[in-house]
Design a protein around this motif. Structure first.
Motif, short mmCIF file in Angstrom:
data_model
loop_
_atom_site.label_atom_id
_atom_site.label_comp_id
_atom_site.label_asym_id
_atom_site.label_seq_id
_atom_site.Cartn_x
_atom_site.Cartn_y
_atom_site.Cartn_z
N PHE A 61 0.83 -1.20 0.00
CA PHE A 61 0.00 0.00 0.00
C PHE A 61 0.87 1.26 0.00
O PHE A 61 0.66 2.18 -0.80
CB PHE A 61 -0.92 0.00 1.22
N ARG A 93 1.40 4.06 -2.93
CA ARG A 93 1.04 5.46 -2.70
C ARG A 93 2.18 6.39 -3.08
O ARG A 93 1.98 7.39 -3.77
CB ARG A 93 0.67 5.66 -1.23
N SER A 129 -6.74 5.04 5.61
CA SER A 129 -5.82 3.90 5.67
C SER A 129 -5.57 3.47 7.11
O SER A 129 -5.34 2.28 7.38
CB SER A 129 -4.50 4.25 4.99
N PRO A 150 -6.64 -1.96 0.98
CA PRO A 150 -5.97 -0.67 0.73
C PRO A 150 -4.93 -0.74 -0.38
O PRO A 150 -4.80 0.19 -1.18
CB PRO A 150 -5.34 -0.33 2.08
N ALA A 151 -4.17 -1.84 -0.43
CA ALA A 151 -3.19 -1.98 -1.50
C ALA A 151 -3.88 -2.08 -2.85
O ALA A 151 -3.41 -1.51 -3.85
CB ALA A 151 -2.32 -3.22 -1.24
N MET A 155 -5.08 1.46 -3.69
CA MET A 155 -3.96 2.33 -4.06
C MET A 155 -3.38 1.92 -5.40
O MET A 155 -3.01 2.78 -6.22
CB MET A 155 -2.89 2.25 -2.97
N THR A 193 -8.57 6.39 -5.55
CA THR A 193 -8.21 5.59 -4.38
C THR A 193 -9.05 5.95 -3.16
O THR A 193 -9.54 5.08 -2.44
CB THR A 193 -6.72 5.79 -4.05
#
Length: 572
Positions: free
Chosen positions: A300, A304, A431, A444-445, A448, A482
């Motif tokens: 993640f 980012r 996050s 989240p990964a 992103m 995202t």
């Protein structure tokens, strides 16, 4: 990002408007060792506001140090702009700057915090549950099983970067005509892989212990190191002096936290780290930090920060100075986002502990309040940037080698960047609850990574036609994608937030921000002097923002104004 309310304040509101949540709730019982002095475990409802007051003071103190660090960051950028302008030399340094930028995100701001704040919070909870049982300290065991391994791993990574600097520069900026200066600067900044890692470890441990001042002061020390080396050595080493400053400043970051870390965190006897399985006692008491926990966080954070890599890659094909214009615009435009996330930084241990205790309702209330307050701060800042970008850049940077043409180009890019500030803020705020429980989650990964693909596609489509403005537009589109995915996914996967209510609240704040930004844009040219124009804007834009927020019935605006009335008019 500062938070000034307590859990006992509800606030007056216009008829027909739902009650606005208090800005800082008074959390429920906390285990001993995580509380401010004088608040014991099992805090009663009458004593609970003391913890809310403690968090408010911590947020305010963190805000002061963060603002001071941001101001010194501007002084740092002013020094680099003054001596090197927007040139091949500044571009070379900013390519090397990619290493500490990536390291800061991975090892200080996001990655290390997302991993270790929950881990230390859980260890402290286990310590409180064990009481004074001899021979068992989960915090000491956690440090013993993680810190030595981390040191060796990061030292090896720094060494590899130093050796592979030519390859790194070739990947980051293949369009450079002469990469030698960028290679030299990259080798100097590569030490931050080690120093930022230790800094991030100390910061996570101290925040879990509710010690916020030393972590908040690290960027003050860091920027002082860069400024000092740049001023002292620029005539001798050129832009390499700034790269030396990065290395020196990163060591100062460690020294800023070391005394408090040694005071609060118990250390085991020094011993050589073993990369096999931890000892039996450590395995029983230390929270797990294996690959299954590390991988989602690392992916993640890397995805980012890769937004910046994409920008630098695309900008390296544009005329000299493009990377510098992007950098100056981004650094200034993101200041509202940095301020907005301070409250989330302070309350992250509260969310992590609530998740560890299975109290999802408490976590939901905290996350929703954080999103509302962070959105208010970042969107007010967005309005100021949209209205007064040329004046901001002229006041901050237009001197020496940085001329009026650079000001115009940077201001235009900054206004485009501002369109993605809410997205950046939401990604940072959302996050944290995803990783607060310590359980591995890949969503989240995924979010992103999806945003990064959008940024890349939009960047390739827009850069050729619109130059640096196209790169900034792609950044705003990708990060907003995202943020939308994280907002939709949080309620169904981790914390049951009311997604529709949060989205409606943020929509009202966005409307207020647009109205205030347009008002500033229209009025800014009426005052020729940039300083006076900016001073007038600091009154005009907030007034327009809050008046529009009231008209749109924004709960956050109503809550802030009611709190202000009680504090300053009623004397309560």
């Amino acid at each position: 990002m500062s938070d000034t309310g307590t859990g006992t304040e509800t606030g007056a509101r216009p008829a027909g408007l739902a009650a606005a949540p208090p800005l800082l709730p008074a959390p429920g019982p906390e285990p001993e060792g995580l509380l401010p002095p004088g608040v014991a475990a099992g805090t009663s409802s009458g004593e609970a506001p003391r913890l809310g007051s403690f968090l408010a003071r911590a947020a305010a103190a963190t805000a002061v140090l963060t603002v001071l660090g941001a101001v010194l960051g501007l002084v740092r950028d002013q020094a680099i702009a003054r001596y090197f302008g927007a040139s091949d030399a500044s571009d070379a340094f900013l390519i090397a700057w990619t290493v500490p930028e990536m390291a800061a995100t991975l090892l200080i701001e996001d990655g290390m915090a997302l991993l270790l704040v929950p881990a230390f919070s859980l260890a402290l909870t286990r310590r409180a549950a064990a009481g004074e049982a001899p021979g068992s300290d989960p915090v000491r065991d956690l440090v013993a099983t993680t810190l030595p391994r981390l040191f060796l791993l990061l030292a090896g990574g720094a060494a590899l970067l130093i050796a592979g600097a030519p390859w790194v520069v070739g990947v980051l900026a293949p369009g450079l005509a002469d990469p030698r200066l960028a290679v030299d600067c990259t080798r100097l900044t590569s030490v931050t892989v080690l120093t930022f890692g230790i800094t991030g470890y100390f910061s996570a441990a101290l925040r879990a212990h509710r010690s916020f001042l030393p972590p908040a002061g690290v960027y003050v020390a860091y920027n002082l190191g860069i400024i000092g080396m740049t001023l002292a050595l620029h005539a001798v080493w050129g832009v390499r002096a700034a790269a030396v400053g990065v290395a020196v400043g990163s060591v100062l970051m460690i020294l800023t936290q070391l005394p408090m870390f040694l005071r609060l965190v118990p250390l085991a006897r020094p011993r050589l780290p073993r990369f096999g399985r931890p000892g039996r006692r450590a395995a029983r008491t230390a929270p797990p930090l294996g690959f299954a926990v590390l991988a989602p966080v690392v992916l993640f954070v890397v995805s980012r920060q890769s937004q910046v890599l994409v920008e630098r890659f695309l900008a390296s094909t544009l005329p000299a100075g493009a990377i510098s214009h992007l950098n100056y615009a981004q650094k200034v435009a993101q200041m509202p986002m940095v301020l907005s996330l301070m409250i989330c930084t302070v309350t992250f241990p509260v969310v992590a502990q609530a998740m560890a205790a299975g109290d999802r309702e408490k976590a939901r209330l905290r996350v929703e309040r954080d999103l509302g307050l962070a959105g208010t701060v970042v969107l007010l800042g967005t309005a100021v940037v949209l209205g007064y970008a040329p004046q901001i850049i002229e006041v901050l940077f237009q001197r020496g080698a940085f001329d009026a043409t650079d000001t115009a180009s940077t201001a235009q890019v900054m206004r485009v960047y501002a369109l993605g500030l809410l997205g950046h803020c939401l990604v940072g705020a959302l996050s944290r609850p995803f990783f607060s429980s310590g359980r591995p989650t890949w969503f989240p990964a995924f979010a992103m990574g999806t945003g990064l693909l959008v940024t890349m596609g939009a960047g390739y489509a827009l850069t050729y036609r619109f130059g640096v403005d196209g790169i900034a537009t792609a950044n705003a589109i990708g990060i907003s994608t995202t943020a939308l995915l994280l907002l939709m996914g949080l309620g169904t996967r981790v914390v049951p937030i009311r997604t529709r209510a949060v989205a409606l609240s943020l929509g009202r704040l966005t409307g207020a921000s647009l109205v205030a930004g347009v008002a500033g844009w229209a009025c800014a040219p009426l005052v020729p002097d940039p300083v006076l124009s900016l001073a007038a804007g600091c009154l005009l834009v907030p007034s327009a923002f809050f008046l529009t927020g009231l008209a749109l019935r924004s709960p956050e605006v109503v809550s802030l104004l009611a709190l202000t009335r009680r504090r300053f008019l009623d004397g309560r």
